[in-house]
Write an enzyme that holds these catalytic residues in place. Structure first.
Site, PDB file in Angstrom:
ATOM      1  N   ASP A 101       9.781   5.254  24.119  1.00 16.18           N
ATOM      2  CA  ASP A 101       8.497   5.611  23.505  1.00 16.18           C
ATOM      3  C   ASP A 101       7.389   4.637  23.892  1.00 16.18           C
ATOM      4  O   ASP A 101       6.211   4.942  23.763  1.00 16.18           O
ATOM      5  CB  ASP A 101       8.621   5.699  21.980  1.00 16.18           C
ATOM      6  CG  ASP A 101       9.154   4.413  21.364  1.00 16.18           C
ATOM      7  OD1 ASP A 101       8.490   3.367  21.480  1.00 16.18           O
ATOM      8  OD2 ASP A 101      10.237   4.456  20.748  1.00 16.18           O
ATOM      9  N   ASP A 123      16.282  -1.962  22.423  1.00 16.27           N
ATOM     10  CA  ASP A 123      15.630  -1.000  21.536  1.00 16.27           C
ATOM     11  C   ASP A 123      16.384   0.316  21.657  1.00 16.27           C
ATOM     12  O   ASP A 123      15.918   1.271  22.269  1.00 16.27           O
ATOM     13  CB  ASP A 123      14.164  -0.848  21.938  1.00 16.27           C
ATOM     14  CG  ASP A 123      13.414   0.156  21.085  1.00 16.27           C
ATOM     15  OD1 ASP A 123      13.976   0.623  20.076  1.00 16.27           O
ATOM     16  OD2 ASP A 123      12.264   0.486  21.436  1.00 16.27           O
ATOM     17  N   THR A 173      18.965   3.618  20.224  1.00 15.33           N
ATOM     18  CA  THR A 173      19.153   4.532  19.108  1.00 15.33           C
ATOM     19  C   THR A 173      20.330   4.028  18.275  1.00 15.33           C
ATOM     20  O   THR A 173      20.858   2.940  18.497  1.00 15.33           O
ATOM     21  CB  THR A 173      19.438   5.953  19.619  1.00 15.33           C
ATOM     22  OG1 THR A 173      20.656   5.927  20.393  1.00 15.33           O
ATOM     23  CG2 THR A 173      18.311   6.463  20.503  1.00 15.33           C
ATOM     24  N   GLU A 174      20.743   4.836  17.311  1.00 15.87           N
ATOM     25  CA  GLU A 174      21.926   4.499  16.524  1.00 15.87           C
ATOM     26  C   GLU A 174      23.161   4.475  17.437  1.00 15.87           C
ATOM     27  O   GLU A 174      23.141   5.046  18.529  1.00 15.87           O
ATOM     28  CB  GLU A 174      22.130   5.538  15.418  1.00 15.87           C
ATOM     29  CG  GLU A 174      20.937   5.682  14.485  1.00 15.87           C
ATOM     30  CD  GLU A 174      20.710   4.441  13.658  1.00 15.87           C
ATOM     31  OE1 GLU A 174      21.368   4.276  12.638  1.00 15.87           O
ATOM     32  OE2 GLU A 174      19.859   3.629  14.055  1.00 15.87           O
TER      33      GLU A 174
END
Length: 275
Positions: A86, A155, A157-158
């Site tokens: 992002d 950084d 995700t789960e």
């Protein structure tokens, strides 16, 4: 008719947001990707049914991932961000004048593409000339790097799908090799209410590799439980003992020099996880 999105955070608990519309939905090569416009938190990026970021509260996570290690290191020039398609962490990294190059390695190019389209305030720095964007597997990138980076930020995700291996001890060993002799790394390590055992395991693994290992927290409304942890591993510099003169003014909404130290003051039940 009202439309609501619910993220099921455990078998018995979740959060719900009223939505205006779905902006994009797609099954990529790696995960289900959705971007929705919500009433309360603006545009929201959702991967595999989990909220990754929103326009309203994104600054907390991105500032705390970036500024804690970058103020701890006295002269960070080369920074690697694993994941983070992002662009929010990269945006914060570039606020530090010593940074000459920031490399972003994101496995799913669609995250980058649709963040630029629907989350432009977050992805604003991805076209900066100091940024090298690579659509690649961060695990493999780390495995090939040696003494290349001052600071590495994970950084992810789960720990599901392609991100599972980013929570394994072998990955942290690779990070240690990829860092310079005085390097620092940080990783998001989930929340202590629902994933205490994950925090305990990651902290123990990192502690076996890095002589200085610390856990710190931040409050992020749209993340499970609202209380989020980050594990930092350092070869030389202790984030709890940063000279006051090392802090300089940058534009932030959450991070301050006082909060830098305060973030390491843990609730007892969290501290008990890492003892």
């Amino acid at each position: 008719m009202e439309l609501w999105y619910t993220e099921k955070q455990t078998e018995h608990f979740g959060i719900t947001a009223k939505i205006k519309r779905t902006l994009h939905t797609e099954k990529t090569d790696f995960q289900q990707l959705d971007v929705i416009e919500t009433e309360e938190f603006g545009n929201m990026l959702v991967l595999d049914g989990m909220v990754m970021t929103t326009e309203k509260d994104e600054f907390v996570y991105h500032e705390m991932v970036a500024h804690v290690p970058l103020f701890t290191h006295p002269n960070p020039k080369h920074v690697l961000v694993v994941g983070g398609g992002d662009g929010g962490v990269i945006r914060e990294v570039l606020k530090h004048p010593s940074v000459e190059k920031a490399t972003l390695v994101e496995i799913d190019g669609k995250v980058i593409e649709y963040s630029k389209k629907y989350l432009p305030s977050i992805a604003t720095a991805l076209n900066d000339p100091r940024v090298d964007v690579q659509v690649d597997d961060g695990f493999l990138h780390i495995a090939k790097a040696e003494s290349a980076y001052d600071v590495i930020m994970v950084d992810s995700t789960e720990p599901v799908g392609p991100a599972v291996k980013l929570f394994e001890k072998g990955f942290y060993q690779g990070i240690a090799k990829a860092l310079k002799e005085d390097g620092i790394f940080v990783a998001q390590t989930d929340n202590p209410w629902f994933h205490g055992e994950l925090i305990r395991k990651v902290y123990a693994d990192v502690q076996e590799i890095f002589p200085i290992t610390r856990l710190y927290t931040a409050n992020i409304p749209t993340y499970p439980s609202g209380l989020w942890t980050f594990t930092i591993g350092s070869k030389t510099y202790d984030p709890l003992h940063v000279e006051p003169s090392r802090f300089y003014d940058i534009e932030t909404k959450y991070f301050t020099k006082d909060l830098h130290k305060a973030a390491f003051a843990l609730p007892r039940f969290v501290d008990d996880l890492i003892k």
